[in-house]
Design a protein around this motif. Structure first.
Motif, PDB file in Angstrom:
ATOM      1  N   TYR A 155     -13.863   2.104  -8.593  1.00 60.51           N
ATOM      2  CA  TYR A 155     -13.698   1.184  -9.418  1.00 60.51           C
ATOM      3  C   TYR A 155     -12.302   0.553  -9.738  1.00 60.51           C
ATOM      4  O   TYR A 155     -11.769  -0.268 -10.059  1.00 60.51           O
ATOM      5  CB  TYR A 155     -14.381   1.427 -10.760  1.00 60.51           C
ATOM      6  N   ASN A 156     -11.523   1.738  -9.170  1.00 59.80           N
ATOM      7  CA  ASN A 156      -9.795   1.527  -9.445  1.00 59.80           C
ATOM      8  C   ASN A 156      -9.248   1.181  -8.152  1.00 59.80           C
ATOM      9  O   ASN A 156      -7.935   0.635  -7.927  1.00 59.80           O
ATOM     10  CB  ASN A 156      -9.231   2.807  -9.436  1.00 59.80           C
ATOM     11  N   ARG A 157     -10.078   0.597  -6.937  1.00 56.66           N
ATOM     12  CA  ARG A 157      -9.539   0.050  -5.983  1.00 56.66           C
ATOM     13  C   ARG A 157      -9.914  -1.469  -5.774  1.00 56.66           C
ATOM     14  O   ARG A 157     -11.003  -1.719  -5.791  1.00 56.66           O
ATOM     15  CB  ARG A 157     -10.120   0.664  -4.545  1.00 56.66           C
ATOM     16  N   TRP A 158      -9.016  -2.205  -6.060  1.00 57.25           N
ATOM     17  CA  TRP A 158      -9.198  -3.556  -6.437  1.00 57.25           C
ATOM     18  C   TRP A 158     -10.305  -4.430  -5.459  1.00 57.25           C
ATOM     19  O   TRP A 158     -11.054  -4.986  -5.860  1.00 57.25           O
ATOM     20  CB  TRP A 158      -7.984  -4.505  -6.636  1.00 57.25           C
ATOM     21  N   TYR A 159      -9.795  -4.338  -4.244  1.00 56.83           N
ATOM     22  CA  TYR A 159     -10.598  -5.140  -3.239  1.00 56.83           C
ATOM     23  C   TYR A 159     -12.089  -4.431  -3.094  1.00 56.83           C
ATOM     24  O   TYR A 159     -13.109  -5.385  -3.234  1.00 56.83           O
ATOM     25  CB  TYR A 159     -10.081  -4.894  -1.685  1.00 56.83           C
ATOM     26  N   THR A 160     -12.188  -3.107  -3.092  1.00 53.89           N
ATOM     27  CA  THR A 160     -13.483  -2.631  -3.024  1.00 53.89           C
ATOM     28  C   THR A 160     -14.260  -3.103  -4.393  1.00 53.89           C
ATOM     29  O   THR A 160     -15.630  -3.314  -4.421  1.00 53.89           O
ATOM     30  CB  THR A 160     -13.484  -1.140  -2.768  1.00 53.89           C
ATOM     31  N   ALA A 161     -13.607  -2.715  -5.430  1.00 58.00           N
ATOM     32  CA  ALA A 161     -14.338  -3.216  -6.711  1.00 58.00           C
ATOM     33  C   ALA A 161     -14.752  -4.444  -6.875  1.00 58.00           C
ATOM     34  O   ALA A 161     -16.016  -4.839  -7.140  1.00 58.00           O
ATOM     35  CB  ALA A 161     -13.558  -2.724  -8.066  1.00 58.00           C
ATOM     36  N   VAL A 162     -14.029  -5.410  -6.680  1.00 61.41           N
ATOM     37  CA  VAL A 162     -14.258  -6.879  -6.914  1.00 61.41           C
ATOM     38  C   VAL A 162     -15.220  -7.350  -5.920  1.00 61.41           C
ATOM     39  O   VAL A 162     -16.117  -8.138  -6.126  1.00 61.41           O
ATOM     40  CB  VAL A 162     -12.906  -7.767  -6.804  1.00 61.41           C
ATOM     41  N   SER A 220      -6.267  -6.311  16.151  1.00 62.77           N
ATOM     42  CA  SER A 220      -6.837  -5.743  17.690  1.00 62.77           C
ATOM     43  C   SER A 220      -6.604  -6.817  18.692  1.00 62.77           C
ATOM     44  O   SER A 220      -6.325  -7.925  18.592  1.00 62.77           O
ATOM     45  CB  SER A 220      -8.662  -5.877  17.460  1.00 62.77           C
ATOM     46  N   TRP A 221      -6.007  -6.202  19.914  1.00 67.81           N
ATOM     47  CA  TRP A 221      -5.844  -7.014  20.920  1.00 67.81           C
ATOM     48  C   TRP A 221      -4.535  -7.783  20.878  1.00 67.81           C
ATOM     49  O   TRP A 221      -3.961  -8.650  21.616  1.00 67.81           O
ATOM     50  CB  TRP A 221      -6.673  -7.798  21.416  1.00 67.81           C
ATOM     51  N   ILE A 222      -3.843  -7.622  19.776  1.00 66.76           N
ATOM     52  CA  ILE A 222      -2.523  -8.351  19.668  1.00 66.76           C
ATOM     53  C   ILE A 222      -1.371  -7.346  19.240  1.00 66.76           C
ATOM     54  O   ILE A 222      -1.657  -6.096  18.883  1.00 66.76           O
ATOM     55  CB  ILE A 222      -2.451  -9.614  18.475  1.00 66.76           C
ATOM     56  N   GLU A 223      -0.023  -7.654  19.224  1.00 67.08           N
ATOM     57  CA  GLU A 223       0.996  -6.911  18.964  1.00 67.08           C
ATOM     58  C   GLU A 223       0.914  -6.278  17.446  1.00 67.08           C
ATOM     59  O   GLU A 223       1.457  -5.262  17.054  1.00 67.08           O
ATOM     60  CB  GLU A 223       2.397  -7.617  19.399  1.00 67.08           C
ATOM     61  N   ASP A 224       0.611  -7.304  16.537  1.00 72.51           N
ATOM     62  CA  ASP A 224       0.724  -6.957  15.026  1.00 72.51           C
ATOM     63  C   ASP A 224      -0.422  -7.557  14.325  1.00 72.51           C
ATOM     64  O   ASP A 224      -1.092  -8.450  14.868  1.00 72.51           O
ATOM     65  CB  ASP A 224       2.014  -7.372  14.534  1.00 72.51           C
ATOM     66  N   GLU A 225      -0.426  -7.433  13.130  1.00 67.68           N
ATOM     67  CA  GLU A 225      -1.523  -7.885  12.305  1.00 67.68           C
ATOM     68  C   GLU A 225      -1.198  -9.310  11.735  1.00 67.68           C
ATOM     69  O   GLU A 225       0.083  -9.657  11.686  1.00 67.68           O
ATOM     70  CB  GLU A 225      -1.788  -7.235  11.093  1.00 67.68           C
ATOM     71  N   VAL A 226      -2.158 -10.297  11.698  1.00 70.66           N
ATOM     72  CA  VAL A 226      -2.100 -11.457  11.168  1.00 70.66           C
ATOM     73  C   VAL A 226      -2.308 -11.301   9.529  1.00 70.66           C
ATOM     74  O   VAL A 226      -1.704 -12.008   9.001  1.00 70.66           O
ATOM     75  CB  VAL A 226      -3.201 -12.634  11.817  1.00 70.66           C
ATOM     76  N   VAL A 227      -3.353 -10.752   9.352  1.00 68.05           N
ATOM     77  CA  VAL A 227      -3.748 -10.316   7.938  1.00 68.05           C
ATOM     78  C   VAL A 227      -3.219  -8.747   7.663  1.00 68.05           C
ATOM     79  O   VAL A 227      -4.098  -8.189   8.452  1.00 68.05           O
ATOM     80  CB  VAL A 227      -5.203 -10.927   7.531  1.00 68.05           C
ATOM     81  N   TRP A 228      -2.861  -8.331   6.789  1.00 68.21           N
ATOM     82  CA  TRP A 228      -2.451  -6.925   6.571  1.00 68.21           C
ATOM     83  C   TRP A 228      -3.167  -6.601   5.088  1.00 68.21           C
ATOM     84  O   TRP A 228      -3.173  -7.482   4.152  1.00 68.21           O
ATOM     85  CB  TRP A 228      -1.034  -6.530   6.504  1.00 68.21           C
ATOM     86  N   TYR A 229      -3.557  -5.324   5.079  1.00 69.32           N
ATOM     87  CA  TYR A 229      -4.031  -4.961   3.899  1.00 69.32           C
ATOM     88  C   TYR A 229      -3.537  -3.808   3.112  1.00 69.32           C
ATOM     89  O   TYR A 229      -3.039  -2.738   4.027  1.00 69.32           O
ATOM     90  CB  TYR A 229      -5.587  -4.497   4.103  1.00 69.32           C
ATOM     91  N   ASN A 230      -3.576  -3.739   1.889  1.00 66.83           N
ATOM     92  CA  ASN A 230      -2.916  -2.512   1.238  1.00 66.83           C
ATOM     93  C   ASN A 230      -4.063  -1.363   0.902  1.00 66.83           C
ATOM     94  O   ASN A 230      -4.932  -1.444   0.107  1.00 66.83           O
ATOM     95  CB  ASN A 230      -2.236  -2.919  -0.249  1.00 66.83           C
ATOM     96  N   ASN A 231      -3.897  -0.372   1.768  1.00 69.56           N
ATOM     97  CA  ASN A 231      -5.041   0.430   1.887  1.00 69.56           C
ATOM     98  C   ASN A 231      -5.426   1.280   0.512  1.00 69.56           C
ATOM     99  O   ASN A 231      -6.567   1.999   0.487  1.00 69.56           O
ATOM    100  CB  ASN A 231      -4.833   1.444   2.938  1.00 69.56           C
ATOM    101  N   SER A 232      -4.249   1.192  -0.244  1.00 73.07           N
ATOM    102  CA  SER A 232      -4.489   2.027  -1.656  1.00 73.07           C
ATOM    103  C   SER A 232      -5.456   1.139  -2.557  1.00 73.07           C
ATOM    104  O   SER A 232      -5.998   1.696  -3.481  1.00 73.07           O
ATOM    105  CB  SER A 232      -3.259   2.104  -2.377  1.00 73.07           C
ATOM    106  N   GLU A 233      -5.842  -0.023  -2.198  1.00 75.84           N
ATOM    107  CA  GLU A 233      -6.649  -0.956  -2.728  1.00 75.84           C
ATOM    108  C   GLU A 233      -8.240  -0.974  -2.268  1.00 75.84           C
ATOM    109  O   GLU A 233      -9.093  -1.874  -2.386  1.00 75.84           O
ATOM    110  CB  GLU A 233      -6.199  -2.294  -3.250  1.00 75.84           C
ATOM    111  N   ASN A 234      -8.571  -0.327  -1.046  1.00 77.69           N
ATOM    112  CA  ASN A 234      -9.655  -0.235  -0.416  1.00 77.69           C
ATOM    113  C   ASN A 234      -9.805   0.990  -0.023  1.00 77.69           C
ATOM    114  O   ASN A 234      -9.136   1.763  -0.283  1.00 77.69           O
ATOM    115  CB  ASN A 234      -9.526  -1.138   0.637  1.00 77.69           C
ATOM    116  N   LEU A 235     -11.031   1.279   0.686  1.00 76.93           N
ATOM    117  CA  LEU A 235     -11.706   2.689   0.929  1.00 76.93           C
ATOM    118  C   LEU A 235     -11.161   3.351   2.187  1.00 76.93           C
ATOM    119  O   LEU A 235     -10.883   4.479   2.197  1.00 76.93           O
ATOM    120  CB  LEU A 235     -12.976   2.471   1.313  1.00 76.93           C
TER     121      LEU A 235
END
Length: 230
Positions: free
Chosen positions: A129-136, A180-195
């Motif tokens: 419940y404390n991980r915002w992306y997972t929780a919401v 995937s298949w590119i040099e860098d991310e287009v969208v990045w995620y803060n892993n502390s807010e997901n699993l």
């Protein structure tokens, strides 16, 4: 092209479905009067969520792959994502229903899948419940599935098998967006807010995000179409 990769991914995703919307057998354009209001309502829920998460650094966007235009802090491409991807996915669903009208689950199968899915979602939510992306994300899916299941199981009978098919192109597009298949991310995620669990480069939460987004649109389309028939 890579400089504007997110934009072109949106266009590529919707291009073929849009053209085939006018196919004399499919005639998907006839669903537009239900589709676009449903997408607008879904966006009224998902866009504020997106703005808040972006502002708080739960996820963000790589400027190297964007056009540079923003609205309320979100790239133009992100707004297009919520139009192009649901369009392409719902086109796929109705096409599958047209060509394979028996492509649906039994009521018993829906009952079993619903109980299993809700159990996993609720248990995961309680422990994260404390991980915002997972929780919401999971909380929204739990509420939505409960509403649809109790309103009309037939919606889940036809949607769930199509969703499994739709996940294939969805993960391909999201795979590119997440690096995937590119040099860098287009969208990045803060892993502390997901699993922190990824399928390839895609956070596992994105599959539930897709479920919530697409089921919202489909359930609303079904509601509007039935209301018109009454």
């Amino acid at each position: 092209m890579l400089a504007h990769l997110y934009f072109w991914l949106n266009i590529a995703s919707v291009g073929v479905p849009f053209l085939f919307s006018f196919h004399p057998k499919l005639k998907f354009y006839k669903y537009w009067k239900f589709l676009f209001p449903s997408i607008a309502i879904m966006m009224a829920i998902f866009i504020p969520w997106d703005i808040i998460f972006t502002k708080n650094g739960f996820w963000g966007f790589n400027e190297n792959y964007l056009l540079g235009s923003k609205l309320f802090g979100l790239p133009l491409e992100e707004w297009l994502f919520f139009i192009c991807i649901p369009y392409a996915c719902l086109f796929t669903h109705y096409s599958l229903q047209y060509f394979f009208p028996k492509f649906k689950l039994s009521v018993k199968a829906v009952d079993v899948i619903y109980i299993m899915l809700q159990t996993v979602l609720i248990a995961t939510l309680l422990y994260n419940y404390n991980r915002w992306y997972t929780a919401v994300n999971f909380a929204y899916a739990i509420l939505l599935l409960g509403l649809v299941y109790n309103y009309d199981k037939n919606i889940l009978q036809v949607f769930l098998p199509s969703f499994l098919v739709i996940l294939i192109p969805f993960f391909l597009v999201n795979g590119v967006l997440t690096g995937s298949w590119i040099e860098d991310e287009v969208v990045w995620y803060n892993n502390s807010e997901n699993l922190g669990i990824r399928i390839g480069t895609v956070p596992i939460e994105d599959s539930i995000y897709a479920l919530g987004m697409l089921l919202s649109v489909f359930a609303l389309m079904e509601y509007f179409s039935r209301k018109k028939r009454i």
